[in-house]
Design an enzyme around this catalytic site. Sequence first.
Site, PDB file in Angstrom:
ATOM      1  N   ASN A  43      23.412  23.681 -40.841  1.00 19.37           N
ATOM      2  CA  ASN A  43      21.954  23.885 -40.871  1.00 19.37           C
ATOM      3  C   ASN A  43      21.581  25.303 -41.323  1.00 19.37           C
ATOM      4  OD1 ASN A  43      19.383  22.729 -40.637  1.00 19.37           O
ATOM      5  ND2 ASN A  43      19.072  23.619 -38.600  1.00 19.37           N
TER       6      ASN A  43
ATOM      7  N   GLU B 109      14.830  18.443 -31.066  1.00 25.07           N
ATOM      8  CA  GLU B 109      15.736  18.854 -29.990  1.00 25.07           C
ATOM      9  C   GLU B 109      15.508  17.864 -28.863  1.00 25.07           C
ATOM     10  OE1 GLU B 109      17.760  21.345 -30.336  1.00 25.07           O
ATOM     11  OE2 GLU B 109      16.927  22.578 -31.946  1.00 25.07           O
TER      12      GLU B 109
END
Length: 492
Positions: A189, A311
């Site tokens: 990422n 998340e």
Amino acid sequence: MAISRLGFLSLLLLVLLRAFASLPTQAAARGGSDSSGIDNGKHGAFSRILLEDNPEITEEMTRGYMSNSELENAIQGFGNKCSNVSRIYSIGRSVNGSPLWVIEVSDKPGQKEAEPAFKFIGNVHGDEPVGREVLMQLAYWLCDNYLKDPLVCKATLIVENMHLHILPTMNPDGFALRRRGNANNIDLNRDFPDQFFPINDEISFRQPETRAIINWIKQEHFTASASLHGGALVANYPWDGSRDKRKQYYGCPDDKTFRYMASVYSQSHYNMSLSKEFKGGITNGALWYPIYGGMQDWNYIHGGCFELTLEISDLKWPKASELLVIWEQNKMSMLNLVASLVKTGVHGRIFASDSGRPIPGSLMVKGIDSKISASRTLGDYHRMLTPGETYEVVASMEGFRPRSTRIVLEQEAMNLDFILDPDGQKKPLHNDCGCHCDDDVGGKPFLIRESHLWLYLLVLFVLLALYLLSKRRRTASKLAAHRIPLKRPVAV
Ligand SMILES: *[C@@H]1O[C@H](CO)[C@@H](O)[C@H](O)[C@H]1NC(C)=O
Ligand SMILES: *[C@@H]1O[C@H](CO)[C@@H](O)[C@H](O)[C@H]1NC(C)=O
């Protein structure tokens, strides 16, 4: 394969910039402790810190989680069990050679349809394995409930009206190694090209996993997507980084729509929206902490794909016995986010008025500096927008006159087709000036020089006009046949 001098200089500049940038205090799932993360782990020191950060991933903790080979079997097993509404395919291989398997869920898997497509990516970070488990639950839930449907139509809606692509693990090697980075210990990422800093621009230097995603996005026509992470409970939206590297709200042109989409997720979640840290359970990425080279911003900029970074559990690696609870807490969020691609936004196709054929034009919304492309084959576009507002949408395509129309977008989706007229100006027939020639400027001197050609074009133009007039009726009926039956068909 030498790094260009410019690339080297920018690398140097970045290293310097980084040295001067203030480091955010927050260590979190999306970023870990290395906020800028640009040369993550490449020099070893940082990766060691990360490994030491998670000394608690013991054999005991991995019990109950699927191993890579178990996951692979589960994916193939799913393909067999749900063969008429799914397709299994691989988008490439990890550094250590594991296939990156994708499950496509649709009533016509693998076929091109004028429908939106959503993708879910799990396990971007090797030490955040909840996503890969939850995504398998999602796939099974859709397969089991399609046609049964306790949640009235949601599974059917998704299976029949769109294409859902699920990549349970983007980083199988990192998972096997129980660490964040891949087998080369690169944080995936942080490995995408960045809009502000050119550090990752050389595609051939990207990790195989990153390249697989980049090619996938170029190939499929994704409308929106989400990657699943762990270590916090929040729906994160672009931009992930700010130009000056400061921690601040840094919204993208579609900020409002992104906040809407992130809220769809957090509001449907068991308790994400009750977050004390994040108002409403959502956050702008750069406001939380800026990262560079992230996947989310790349999707939006280069794929026209509206990606969220979700998340989904406070713990990166909770006990396996918690997995079903986490799935239940995220289930409605996932379903509602995916279904929002069908239930909201503006959808339609772009056609050429002369041929009646679909064309790969693009769609703009006045006041929003972004462009959504229609698909190459069917000319369909799918534009996510905040409901309950008035918009002026413009469809355009090179060689055609753009068309715009004002719409009032209600809570439900709107269908809006465009029929574009060819731009009267013909391009020079024999274009000798190579690949890069400005049509407007290039045409004129050409015609003046070749006066015979001018006459020729005039005759051609008259013939074309006559032809178009005679053809008008036939085209109209053709267009009707092309159109998909939807709630509120409108053609402009
Ligand atoms: C898939 O199979 C089920 C059961 O055999 C059937 O009822 C359903 O119509 C099939 N769906 C598609 C899209 O073929
Ligand atoms: C949400 O619920 C979980 C228990 O399932 C709890 O651990 C967590 O602290 C809660 N989070 C918020 C923001 O309420």
